[in-house]
Enzyme design. Structure first.
Site, PDB file in Angstrom:
ATOM      1  N   LYS A  38       0.841  -1.110  -0.059  1.00  0.00           N
ATOM      2  CA  LYS A  38       0.206   0.030   0.064  1.00  0.00           C
ATOM      3  C   LYS A  38       0.905   1.246  -0.159  1.00  0.00           C
ATOM      4  O   LYS A  38       2.245   1.159   0.102  1.00  0.00           O
ATOM      5  CB  LYS A  38      -0.841  -0.139   1.409  1.00  0.00           C
ATOM      6  CG  LYS A  38      -0.120   0.031   2.581  1.00  0.00           C
ATOM      7  CD  LYS A  38      -1.187   0.164   3.793  1.00  0.00           C
ATOM      8  CE  LYS A  38      -0.171   0.165   4.941  1.00  0.00           C
ATOM      9  NZ  LYS A  38      -1.348   0.142   6.223  1.00  0.00           N
ATOM     10  N   ARG A 136     -10.682   1.126  15.199  1.00  0.00           N
ATOM     11  CA  ARG A 136     -10.379   1.533  13.772  1.00  0.00           C
ATOM     12  C   ARG A 136     -11.624   0.817  13.228  1.00  0.00           C
ATOM     13  O   ARG A 136     -12.756   0.789  13.554  1.00  0.00           O
ATOM     14  CB  ARG A 136      -9.319   1.387  13.569  1.00  0.00           C
ATOM     15  CG  ARG A 136      -8.878   2.440  12.470  1.00  0.00           C
ATOM     16  CD  ARG A 136      -7.323   2.439  12.209  1.00  0.00           C
ATOM     17  NE  ARG A 136      -6.823   1.109  11.540  1.00  0.00           N
ATOM     18  CZ  ARG A 136      -5.172   0.759  11.267  1.00  0.00           C
ATOM     19  NH1 ARG A 136      -4.563   1.745  11.451  1.00  0.00           N
ATOM     20  NH2 ARG A 136      -5.085  -0.438  10.502  1.00  0.00           N
ATOM     21  N   HIS A 168      -6.578  -6.439  13.190  1.00  0.00           N
ATOM     22  CA  HIS A 168      -5.277  -5.828  13.331  1.00  0.00           C
ATOM     23  C   HIS A 168      -5.083  -5.407  14.729  1.00  0.00           C
ATOM     24  O   HIS A 168      -5.959  -4.944  15.617  1.00  0.00           O
ATOM     25  CB  HIS A 168      -5.230  -4.448  12.402  1.00  0.00           C
ATOM     26  CG  HIS A 168      -4.024  -4.062  12.059  1.00  0.00           C
ATOM     27  ND1 HIS A 168      -3.302  -4.277  10.668  1.00  0.00           N
ATOM     28  CD2 HIS A 168      -2.830  -3.184  12.794  1.00  0.00           C
ATOM     29  CE1 HIS A 168      -2.215  -3.654  10.723  1.00  0.00           C
ATOM     30  NE2 HIS A 168      -1.752  -3.088  11.966  1.00  0.00           N
ATOM     31  N   ARG A 224       0.749 -10.731   7.366  1.00  0.00           N
ATOM     32  CA  ARG A 224       0.542  -9.465   6.443  1.00  0.00           C
ATOM     33  C   ARG A 224       1.754  -8.457   6.805  1.00  0.00           C
ATOM     34  O   ARG A 224       1.524  -7.303   7.216  1.00  0.00           O
ATOM     35  CB  ARG A 224      -0.611  -8.598   6.636  1.00  0.00           C
ATOM     36  CG  ARG A 224      -1.916  -9.431   6.139  1.00  0.00           C
ATOM     37  CD  ARG A 224      -3.205  -8.623   6.513  1.00  0.00           C
ATOM     38  NE  ARG A 224      -3.173  -7.549   7.643  1.00  0.00           N
ATOM     39  CZ  ARG A 224      -3.891  -7.913   9.061  1.00  0.00           C
ATOM     40  NH1 ARG A 224      -4.424  -9.143   8.963  1.00  0.00           N
ATOM     41  NH2 ARG A 224      -3.556  -7.054   9.860  1.00  0.00           N
ATOM     42  N   TYR A 270      14.776  30.206   7.214  1.00  0.00           N
ATOM     43  CA  TYR A 270      13.798  31.024   7.669  1.00  0.00           C
ATOM     44  C   TYR A 270      13.885  31.146   9.139  1.00  0.00           C
ATOM     45  O   TYR A 270      13.933  29.982   9.871  1.00  0.00           O
ATOM     46  CB  TYR A 270      12.339  30.487   7.227  1.00  0.00           C
ATOM     47  CG  TYR A 270      12.081  30.423   5.890  1.00  0.00           C
ATOM     48  CD1 TYR A 270      12.103  31.825   5.138  1.00  0.00           C
ATOM     49  CD2 TYR A 270      11.855  29.461   5.157  1.00  0.00           C
ATOM     50  CE1 TYR A 270      11.713  31.901   3.978  1.00  0.00           C
ATOM     51  CE2 TYR A 270      11.530  29.739   3.576  1.00  0.00           C
ATOM     52  CZ  TYR A 270      11.496  30.763   3.121  1.00  0.00           C
ATOM     53  OH  TYR A 270      11.129  30.666   1.916  1.00  0.00           O
ATOM     54  N   CYS A 326      12.715  23.883   4.307  1.00  0.00           N
ATOM     55  CA  CYS A 326      12.089  24.882   3.575  1.00  0.00           C
ATOM     56  C   CYS A 326      11.397  23.755   2.644  1.00  0.00           C
ATOM     57  O   CYS A 326      11.203  22.583   2.524  1.00  0.00           O
ATOM     58  CB  CYS A 326      12.889  25.625   2.643  1.00  0.00           C
ATOM     59  SG  CYS A 326      14.004  26.766   3.603  1.00  0.00           S
ATOM     60  N   MET A 327      10.175  24.367   1.910  1.00  0.00           N
ATOM     61  CA  MET A 327       9.526  23.560   0.836  1.00  0.00           C
ATOM     62  C   MET A 327      10.328  22.740  -0.115  1.00  0.00           C
ATOM     63  O   MET A 327      10.162  21.633  -0.393  1.00  0.00           O
ATOM     64  CB  MET A 327       8.578  24.660   0.078  1.00  0.00           C
ATOM     65  CG  MET A 327       7.767  23.803  -0.926  1.00  0.00           C
ATOM     66  SD  MET A 327       6.654  24.797  -1.720  1.00  0.00           S
ATOM     67  CE  MET A 327       5.530  25.397  -0.403  1.00  0.00           C
ATOM     68  N   ASP A 328      11.514  23.425  -0.530  1.00  0.00           N
ATOM     69  CA  ASP A 328      12.458  22.551  -1.652  1.00  0.00           C
ATOM     70  C   ASP A 328      13.799  22.485  -1.271  1.00  0.00           C
ATOM     71  O   ASP A 328      14.426  22.116  -2.030  1.00  0.00           O
ATOM     72  CB  ASP A 328      12.289  23.620  -2.907  1.00  0.00           C
ATOM     73  CG  ASP A 328      10.938  24.014  -3.471  1.00  0.00           C
ATOM     74  OD1 ASP A 328      10.115  23.034  -3.741  1.00  0.00           O
ATOM     75  OD2 ASP A 328      10.507  25.126  -3.341  1.00  0.00           O
TER      76      ASP A 328
END
Length: 393
Positions: A38, A136, A168, A224, A270, A326-328
């Site tokens: 998954k 769950r 589970h 599993r 930042y 940072c983002m990148d």
């Protein structure tokens, strides 16, 4: 680098995947192995990993979402496949037509699966999910008699086959926790309810990676494993991958985008959570939270960030994320005597046996689990798969 070009990549060793599956088969010799692939195989690549797992002797594949199961079938993978997480209105008829086993995890699912079988013109293979204590998804024990009776009646009508009961564990990563035995007992009683009602079960499955490696009495006919397929320890407090004969499959690496000298007192990234305490050299690593790098991996003046390996061989150095992610991109303080250049490779995490930081090291630095570190890796980071030659369809 892989195409499309990107200044970082996740290298996935499929030999490691195959070896890990063999370890898991040996850990549960009386059970078949469902390799859980998954979430794009925990970030490792759905199709290459699925084929590698099957080549090593897994006989089932497990995915959460219906789309993942259909993607396996579209790629020509015909192995027994199980999917379990859907809401009302899911394309169950497509799954039944594609010969995919489906879960019933709530009373409403019974009639949806029956309708799907009618639409597909063939019986559905159903695994009944029981909530044995995780809280769950799953049918509650007091709902079982009614749900089982309806499933068995539909089986008599030729609309479905009740082939499995599953659940589970909440504390599988703590094998001695009393809930493990308690849930196993609830599970056994659920199986008895199903069999007394006339179900002829093919498989019972309760064991995930942790239970496959540590709790033999819950192996039943099918286990599993997920995380352990990728060579990460599901019980790090008991031992790392090497303690169980596992080998991490993924190495995340990037190429330095810039390397530059800066003066003492230079704020880094930042918010200037880190200021250089002396003249030094900073490197810019072009991966960030847009790629799935946790912002919690950031470092400050007082607390180092997540570890990274800079350099190769005896000269390799373990350094840390410097300042905020940072983002990148993120920064690393390479030190005043740094010899690195733009384009040099750094390793964020990989196989600890090679001296690299591990996904568990990153999890510890970020206050999370290793599952999240690999699974959150973004789609724009290319996956490079090594040793794919043994993979079957």
């Amino acid at each position: 680098m892989n195409e499309p070009w990107y200044p970082a990549r996740a290298v996935v060793d499929l030999d490691a995947v195959r070896g890990n599956v063999r370890v898991l088969r040996d850990a549960a010799p009386g059970a078949a192995v469902m390799a859980v692939v998954k979430a794009d195989a925990y970030g490792h690549g759905l199709l290459p990993v699925a084929r590698a797992a099957l080549a090593a002797g897994a006989t089932w594949l497990g995915v959460a979402q219906p789309a993942e199961a259909l993607a396996l079938r579209a790629a020509g993978i015909t192995a027994r496949t199980f999917t379990w997480l859907y809401a009302p209105g899911a394309p169950l008829a497509e799954l039944v037509s594609a010969d995919v086993d489906v879960s019933v995890h709530a009373p409403w699912g019974v009639e949806e699966v029956a309708a799907a079988a009618r639409a597909a013109g063939r019986p559905a293979r159903v695994h009944l999910k029981v909530d044995t204590g995780l809280g769950r998804s799953g049918v509650m024990p007091d709902q079982l008699p009614e749900v089982v009776a309806r499933l068995v009646a539909l089986q008599g009508d030729g609309l479905l086959e009740l082939v499995g009961v599953w659940s589970h564990l909440a504390f599988a990563d703590e094998p001695d926790h009393p809930t493990v035995r308690g849930q196993a007992d609830v599970f056994d009683r659920a199986v008895e309810v199903a069999e007394r009602a006339g179900a002829h079960l093919e498989v019972r499955h309760l064991a995930n990676s942790a239970a496959t490696l540590t709790t033999q009495h819950v192996h039943h006919e099918l286990v599993r494993p997920g995380l352990a397929v990728y060579g990460l320890s599901p019980v790090p407090q008991l031992g790392g991958p090497d303690a169980f004969g596992l080998r991490p499959a993924m190495t995340l690496e990037a190429r330095l985008a810039t390397v530059k000298a800066v003066p003492a007192g230079q704020g880094v990234s930042y918010g200037h959570a880190f200021r250089t305490p002396r003249d030094t050299v900073l490197g810019d690593v072009p991966l960030g939270y847009g790629d799935g790098i946790p912002r919690h991996a950031s470092g400050s003046q007082d607390v180092p960030g997540a570890p990274i390996l800079v350099g190769n061989g005896p000269s390799a150095r373990m350094l840390h994320v410097t300042g905020r992610v940072c983002m990148d991109q993120f920064m690393v303080d390479l030190g005043p005597d740094a010899t690195e250049r733009a384009g040099d490779t750094v390793v964020l995490f990989g196989d600890g046996a090679t001296g690299a930081p591990t996904a568990q090291d990153w999890a510890d630095a970020c206050g999370t689990i290793s599952y999240e570190i690999t699974t959150r890796l973004g789609a724009r980071v290319p996956r490079v798969h090594l040793h794919a030659e043994e993979n079957p369809a």
